[in-house]
Design a protein around this motif. Sequence first.
Motif: not given
Lengths: 95, 483
Positions: A65, A67, B19-21, B27-29, B37, B153
Amino acid sequence: MSLTLEQVQRIAHLARIEVSESEALTTQGHLNGIFQLIEQMQAVDTTGVEPMAHAQDLSQRLREDAVSEGDRRAAYQAVAPETEGGLYLVPKVIE
Amino acid sequence: MNQWEVVIGIETHAQLSTVSKIFSGASTAFGAAPNTQACAVDLALPGVLPVLNKKAVECAIRFGLAIGAQVAPKSIFARKNYFYPDLPKGYQISQFELPVVVGGAITVQVGAGDKAYEKTVNLTRAHLEEDAGKSLHEDFQGKSGIDLNRAGTPLLEIVTEPDMRSSDEAVAYAKSLHALVRWIGICDGNMQEGSFRCDANVSVRRPGQPLGTRREIKNLNSFRFLKEAIDYEVRWQIETLEDGGRIQQATVLFDPASGETRTMRTKEDAHDYRYFPDPDLLPLVIGDDWVARVRGELPELPGQMRERFTGELGLSPYDAGTLTASQEMADFFESTVKVAGMANAKPCANWVTVDLAARLNKEGKDIADSPVSAAQLGGLILRIADNTISNNIAKKVFEALWHGEGATADEVIEKQGLKQITDSGAIEKLVDEVLAANPGNVAEFKAGKEKAFNALVGQVMKAAKGKANPQQVNELLKAKLTA
């Protein structure tokens, strides 16, 4: 098992494919041909054989996980038909 | 109402804390500028392939273990096909036939006080899937705007059996689930941001009859709306049936402004999703070693903590249930006990669940933002336990701490001169004065009127400005009056 013309038209509608009456008839023939093939396969005795969800007998690889993709919006939107304020614009849809 | 039985099942979408899909490295922010994103995978550009996020799978394992479910050794991703502009691929990757989590149960506490009862809600399954993007229907020259930041997400969809029998049970379940997913750290539970959304399947029937036709209320993002929507829907269904009508299976939306539900689509135009295994993804295999490692990393769960609180600390099941309703509450209680000592666990429970909870509630504050810290409260409870102050004075000290009038209970007691009078000579002097000044009450007591005694106690306490030890006052008064 075979499909009726009505079922073919419903499938076409679900897939958002516009088919004329004659195309629907041709497609019906094709699809029913495939069904015959499936029927032949179903005649095989598979007792005790575990069904496979994938043609390859492997398991899913996982990624950590993290980015790894940055913002490339400008590049992607350069080829989009229409955008505004960073949004992709599409014909109005309200459900 | 009593001749109708309400049947409710709930589906919850919990956004997983990655934090990522789920299938891409975007990013999932929350809150980023639109489409900044959304990477090639999320946009479904030709030739892209999904690669599964390990953390999302681990979240599912954690959840499965926390509810005593079976974590499937092998599960399958499937395509759920439908057309909508915020779903660029034309299908959502989900799980259908073989989900990652099967079964399990959550025991919840419904109601409060004497009417409280425990209810076990069984879960059917929980599966991994990706979220869709967002459509904005404001005016873009008659068009809709699409933001694909949310597309991809990771979600865990958690599905219950139709086990709930009232909106209160449904809300109790939703709250417990909400607390649990945050407790085990798989979802931030932020309902405003859509991290935790519920769909309620509601039907009514005559007791003992087969299940009635259900209607599904979509996308409820607050516990209040969940309750209001179910209550409205139940009333509507009962009225419809009693008027001789029939319920048609449908998907409905709740409008918080009117408090009503309205039909979005009926069964006839229900989606036909044509699920099939996604050829882009191989079966997800979860080995025993992975499950064992995750099990070892799980924190103490609410159920285990409840047992410890009733067993080791001697709390009532109700108190233990209330204290473990959220991790913040449990943490606060445990920190309070750490200062006040295990012997004072019961008063600690009372202060946290009654006095503090009421005060927080009054000001709409969360326990995490309590102006009185657990250490301060623990210190206060210690002073009650060692008779430095009475319970009544303690409430004053609590208020003082709430308003920041001292760093510790001891400081407040010292500064405001609230120390309890335990010197029996001083109390005796007060008792004598009160007896001399209130001959009427004394005579009444001697004539057998018990109430007169309480009046005298009150007078002594008043003379002592509430600081006399009530037990000593009682004993001394009794001794003098019956001498």
